[in-house]
Scaffold this motif. Structure first.
Motif, short mmCIF file in Angstrom:
data_model
loop_
_atom_site.label_atom_id
_atom_site.label_comp_id
_atom_site.label_asym_id
_atom_site.label_seq_id
_atom_site.Cartn_x
_atom_site.Cartn_y
_atom_site.Cartn_z
N MET A 132 -4.19 5.81 -5.24
CA MET A 132 -5.20 4.76 -5.11
C MET A 132 -4.78 3.74 -4.05
N THR A 133 -5.77 3.30 -3.24
CA THR A 133 -5.45 2.32 -2.20
C THR A 133 -5.15 0.94 -2.80
N GLU A 134 -4.50 0.14 -2.00
CA GLU A 134 -4.22 -1.24 -2.39
C GLU A 134 -5.49 -2.07 -2.33
N PRO A 135 -5.66 -3.03 -3.23
CA PRO A 135 -6.79 -3.95 -3.05
C PRO A 135 -6.54 -4.84 -1.83
N TYR A 136 -7.60 -5.10 -1.04
CA TYR A 136 -7.43 -6.01 0.10
C TYR A 136 -7.23 -7.42 -0.42
N MET A 137 -8.01 -7.77 -1.44
CA MET A 137 -7.88 -9.10 -1.99
C MET A 137 -7.75 -9.01 -3.51
N ARG A 138 -6.90 -9.85 -4.06
CA ARG A 138 -6.72 -9.85 -5.49
C ARG A 138 -6.75 -11.30 -5.97
N VAL A 139 -7.42 -11.53 -7.06
CA VAL A 139 -7.53 -12.87 -7.63
C VAL A 139 -6.89 -12.82 -9.00
N GLU A 140 -6.00 -13.79 -9.27
CA GLU A 140 -5.27 -13.75 -10.52
C GLU A 140 -5.50 -15.03 -11.30
N ASN A 141 -6.09 -14.89 -12.47
CA ASN A 141 -6.22 -15.99 -13.42
C ASN A 141 -6.76 -17.27 -12.78
N LEU A 142 -7.82 -17.13 -12.02
CA LEU A 142 -8.35 -18.27 -11.29
C LEU A 142 -9.14 -19.21 -12.22
N VAL A 143 -8.74 -20.48 -12.19
CA VAL A 143 -9.41 -21.51 -13.01
C VAL A 143 -10.00 -22.55 -12.07
N LYS A 144 -11.25 -22.93 -12.35
CA LYS A 144 -11.84 -24.02 -11.57
C LYS A 144 -12.49 -25.01 -12.52
N GLN A 145 -12.02 -26.23 -12.43
CA GLN A 145 -12.60 -27.28 -13.27
C GLN A 145 -13.31 -28.30 -12.41
N PHE A 146 -14.49 -28.70 -12.85
CA PHE A 146 -15.17 -29.84 -12.24
C PHE A 146 -15.05 -30.97 -13.25
N GLY A 147 -14.05 -31.82 -13.07
CA GLY A 147 -13.82 -32.85 -14.08
C GLY A 147 -13.53 -32.19 -15.41
N PRO A 148 -14.25 -32.59 -16.45
CA PRO A 148 -13.99 -32.01 -17.76
C PRO A 148 -14.59 -30.61 -17.93
N PHE A 149 -15.43 -30.22 -16.97
CA PHE A 149 -16.20 -28.99 -17.13
C PHE A 149 -15.44 -27.81 -16.52
N THR A 150 -15.19 -26.79 -17.31
CA THR A 150 -14.49 -25.61 -16.82
C THR A 150 -15.52 -24.59 -16.33
N ALA A 151 -15.67 -24.53 -15.01
CA ALA A 151 -16.66 -23.60 -14.45
C ALA A 151 -16.12 -22.18 -14.46
N LEU A 152 -14.81 -22.02 -14.20
CA LEU A 152 -14.18 -20.70 -14.26
C LEU A 152 -12.93 -20.81 -15.13
N GLY A 153 -12.86 -19.97 -16.15
CA GLY A 153 -11.74 -20.08 -17.09
C GLY A 153 -10.79 -18.92 -17.01
N GLY A 154 -10.21 -18.69 -15.83
CA GLY A 154 -9.22 -17.63 -15.70
C GLY A 154 -9.84 -16.30 -15.35
N VAL A 155 -10.18 -16.14 -14.06
CA VAL A 155 -10.87 -14.93 -13.62
C VAL A 155 -9.90 -14.03 -12.85
N ASP A 156 -9.91 -12.73 -13.15
CA ASP A 156 -9.16 -11.75 -12.37
C ASP A 156 -10.15 -10.86 -11.63
N LEU A 157 -9.77 -10.50 -10.41
CA LEU A 157 -10.70 -9.71 -9.59
C LEU A 157 -9.89 -8.94 -8.56
N GLU A 158 -10.31 -7.69 -8.29
CA GLU A 158 -9.68 -6.92 -7.23
C GLU A 158 -10.76 -6.33 -6.36
N VAL A 159 -10.64 -6.49 -5.04
CA VAL A 159 -11.63 -5.85 -4.17
C VAL A 159 -10.94 -4.92 -3.19
#
Ligand SMILES: Nc1ncnc2c1ncn2[C@@H]1O[C@H](COP(=O)(O)OP(=O)(O)OP(=O)(O)O)[C@@H](O)[C@H]1O
Ligand SMILES: [Mg+2]
Lengths: 257, 388
Positions: free
Chosen positions: A1-28
């Motif tokens: 299997m080929t390597e992913p070009y981009m990999r996202v690990e446990n990505l969290v994004k908060q807007f103040g108190p609001f958690t828009a992304l709560g730990g996202v993993d992704l491989e493309v």
């Protein structure tokens, strides 16, 4: 299997108190279409804005070809090969196709003059390779159809070195025939083999037509991931609705009326 | 179906159709009508040697500031402070020339007075632009504030330093400073020398002097010597600025950035165009144009007063619009602005050549073509954007 070009690990994004992304993993992976699916407000646009350098993640890490990267601006991301085609496409309707194509990255000759003929030729050729023959690149973008504009934005991203092409709901505002045109364009890009496509859509049929891999988001979390082979139709539909059973839609609607 | 591509839906246009669709066509037609009309109504006086000089003077004045205003409008902003900036720059230069450089730095040469003033006006332009892009407020209101501020500051400055709001009887600097000569003197003398020579050839052949109205009209004094020595130096600056503006807009990266900034600044920014720097730079450019306007005036007349440049910002915007510049930005034509400046300049001067008309018709005329131009421009915009 080929390597992913981009990999996202446990990505969290908060807007103040609001958690828009709560730990996202992704491989493309290069040469693949990765469908990013989820209900309104699931966090799809927020995720790609983190990938495109518009937002900075609160925590988590993005890797390009295995190396950790931090994008402080859209410039950083585009230099790293992330080409984003936003819902509004970032086009200027009063300006010509060519001037839009090269906006911000014009080809300059001596004394900062534009190499207009060369730019016209490139704009024309690049759009032709991914699907439309636009005879007059000096025509204003305002007169183009939605699908043509989409193609222009995609051709532009690819020409300027995108290795990950992010398309945010590219088919949502289009008629049937133009939707198919955009899907065909995506498949042509895919067949080059060196470009990974992240395809955001609400349309189950479209995603099944072109995607090799799926990620389902709901309330900022990944609720399902898999390849075309491992997921089956019913499962896709269930995950798209955020994990809930849609049940008998016809019956529910009838009950209201 | 297979062979009907999008490209085949585009109809080939004839050259005539293409010309008629150009944005400056309206301004061009109006200009031609005015030129021909004025020619007849003034018995040719408006375009004899002297008339040409006087008309080109006022056309150049309007043109210089209208070009600045148009460039800025294409980038999507307005500058209402142009007129007050002219007053301010005129004050600054004339006071330095009369009372010496600030901080007791001694006498001011024309160059020093100009250069120091330009530093100040460019600084002001930079400041206005920075306030506009940083605050995100409409440039209309920010520059309106500077319209009042600068006009007031000009008057106060005059009174504090000079006790009166005007300076007159300055030394005639253009006599012995080539720098002042290139701003306030007369250039292109060869044009009139040639005209005079041609006219005189015909006179020598036995033609009556009166029949040589085009070459000799107003060009000869009672003793039969040549009288008009050239065009005002403004003409040179009008040519230089319009060529530079045309070149920048149509042929350079900066031009592409200016269009992109005015059309959809978010899209421009997303593609890496330094939108704020473009806008600030253009506010500095309008300040530069206002300074050139003032410098030509000061060195031409050797006077200055606090009311100079009054209302000029509105003429500049009107001419830009008449020339096909969109109020909403993103589109405009330098050639159109030049046509607009010629039209408005000729009409504002018409009363001198046709004494029986009331000079106030000039404003009626400007109002009329402005309104017509706004409608015409809106149609052009709709056509380009596909009707929205
Ligand atoms: N800048 C922001 N500040 C605060 N909250 C935000 C911001 N941007 C997005 N959000 C919130 O994050 C959540 C996810 O939004 P996002 O736009 O990513 O959803 P989406 O999946 O793209 O939805 P859609 O399918 O409607 O486009 C929403 O609840 C939204 O209100
Ligand atoms: Mg979204």
């Amino acid at each position: 299997m080929t390597e992913p070009y981009m990999r996202v690990e446990n990505l969290v994004k908060q807007f103040g108190p609001f958690t828009a992304l709560g730990g996202v993993d992704l491989e493309v992976y290069p040469g693949e279409v990765h469908a990013l699916l989820g209900d309104n407000g699931a966090g799809k646009s927020t995720l790609i804005k983190n990938l495109a350098g518009v937002h900075q993640p609160s925590s988590g890490q993005i890797y390009i070809e295995g190396k950790p990267v931090n994008f402080r601006s859209p410039r950083d991301a585009s230099n790293a090969g992330i080409g984003t085609v936003y819902q509004d496409l970032a086009l200027n309707p009063l300006m010509s196709v060519t001037r839009n194509f090269f906006m911000g990255r014009e080809l300059k000759g001596m004394f900062g003059t534009l190499r207009m003929d060369e730019m016209n030729q490139i704009a024309h050729d690049e759009m032709l390779t991914i699907g439309i023959d636009f005879s007059d690149p000096t025509q204003a973008v305002g007169t183009m159809s939605g699908g043509q504009r989409q193609t222009l934005a995609i051709a532009r991203a690819i020409y300027f070195g995108a290795k990950v092409l992010i398309l945010d709901e590219p088919t949502s505002a289009l008629g049937q025939r133009q939707q198919m045109g955009v899907l065909k364009t995506m498949m042509r890009v895919r067949s080059r083999g060196d470009i990974a496509i992240i395809f955001i859509t609400h349309n189950e049929i479209h995603s099944k037509l072109v995607a090799d891999r799926f990620t389902f988001l709901s309330l900022g979390k990944v609720i399902g991931q898999g390849t075309r082979e491992t997921l089956e139709g019913g499962e896709i539909r269930r995950l798209m609705a955020g994990g809930a059973e849609l049940g008998d839609l016809a019956k529910e609607l009838a009950d209201i009326g | 179906m297979a062979n009907s591509s999008e490209a085949s839906r585009l109809k080939e246009e004839t050259w005539f159709q293409r010309i008629v669709r150009r944005p400056e066509i309206g301004a061009f037609v109006v200009m031609v009508v005015i030129i021909v009309g004025l020619m007849f109504a003034s018995d040719g006086k408006a375009f004899n040697a002297l008339g040409l000089k006087n008309n080109i003077k006022i056309i150049s004045q309007f043109g210089i500031i209208a070009l600045g205003a148009a460039m800025l409008m294409i980038a999507g902003e307005f500058d209402l402070s142009i007129g007050s900036m002219i007053g301010f720059a005129g004050m600054s230069m004339s006071l330095m020339l009369k009372w010496g450089l600030p901080f007791g730095l001694g006498e001011a040469t024309p160059f020093m007075a100009f250069a120091l003033t330009l530093v100040m006006t460019l600084g002001l332009g930079w400041f206005i632009g920075t306030v506009v892009v940083r605050s995100g407020l409409s440039s209309f209101i920010v520059t309106l504030a500077f319209l009042f501020f600068l006009r007031g500051a000009t008057e106060v400055g005059f009174r504090l330093i000079n006790k009166s709001t005007q300076v007159s009887g300055l030394q005639d600097f253009k006599e012995d400073s080539w720098f002042a000569h290139f701003l306030g003197g007369e250039l292109f003398g060869w044009f009139y020398d040639a005209w005079y020579w041609i006219g005189m050839q015909f006179v020598d052949l036995g033609f009556d002097r009166k029949e040589q109205w085009f070459t000799l009209g107003g060009n000869i004094n009672r003793r039969g010597e040549q009288w008009v020595e050239g065009f005002d130096a403004r003409f040179l600056w009008f040519i230089v600025i319009s060529m530079a503006a045309y070149f920048i807009l149509s042929r350079t990266q900066l031009g592409n950035w200016i269009f992109a900034t005015g059309d959809n600044k978010d899209a421009a920014r997303a593609n890496g165009v330094p939108v704020n720097r473009v806008k600030i730079g253009l506010f500095m450019f309008t300040a530069f144009c206002a300074t050139m306007f003032a410098a030509c005036q000061v060195f031409d007349t050797n006077t200055s007063d606090a009311a100079k440049g009054n209302l000029m910002e509105l003429f500049a915007i009107a001419i830009a619009v008449v020339g096909g510049t969109l109020m909403t930005g993103g589109f405009g034509s330098i050639v159109g602005v030049v046509f607009g400046a010629i039209t408005v300049g000729l009409v504002s001067n018409a009363v001198f050549f046709i004494p029986q008309i009331d000079g106030a018709w000039f404003r009626v005329f400007v109002g009329t073509i402005l309104l017509a131009a706004v409608f015409a421009n809106e149609r052009i915009r709709k056509r380009i954007t596909g009707g929205i």
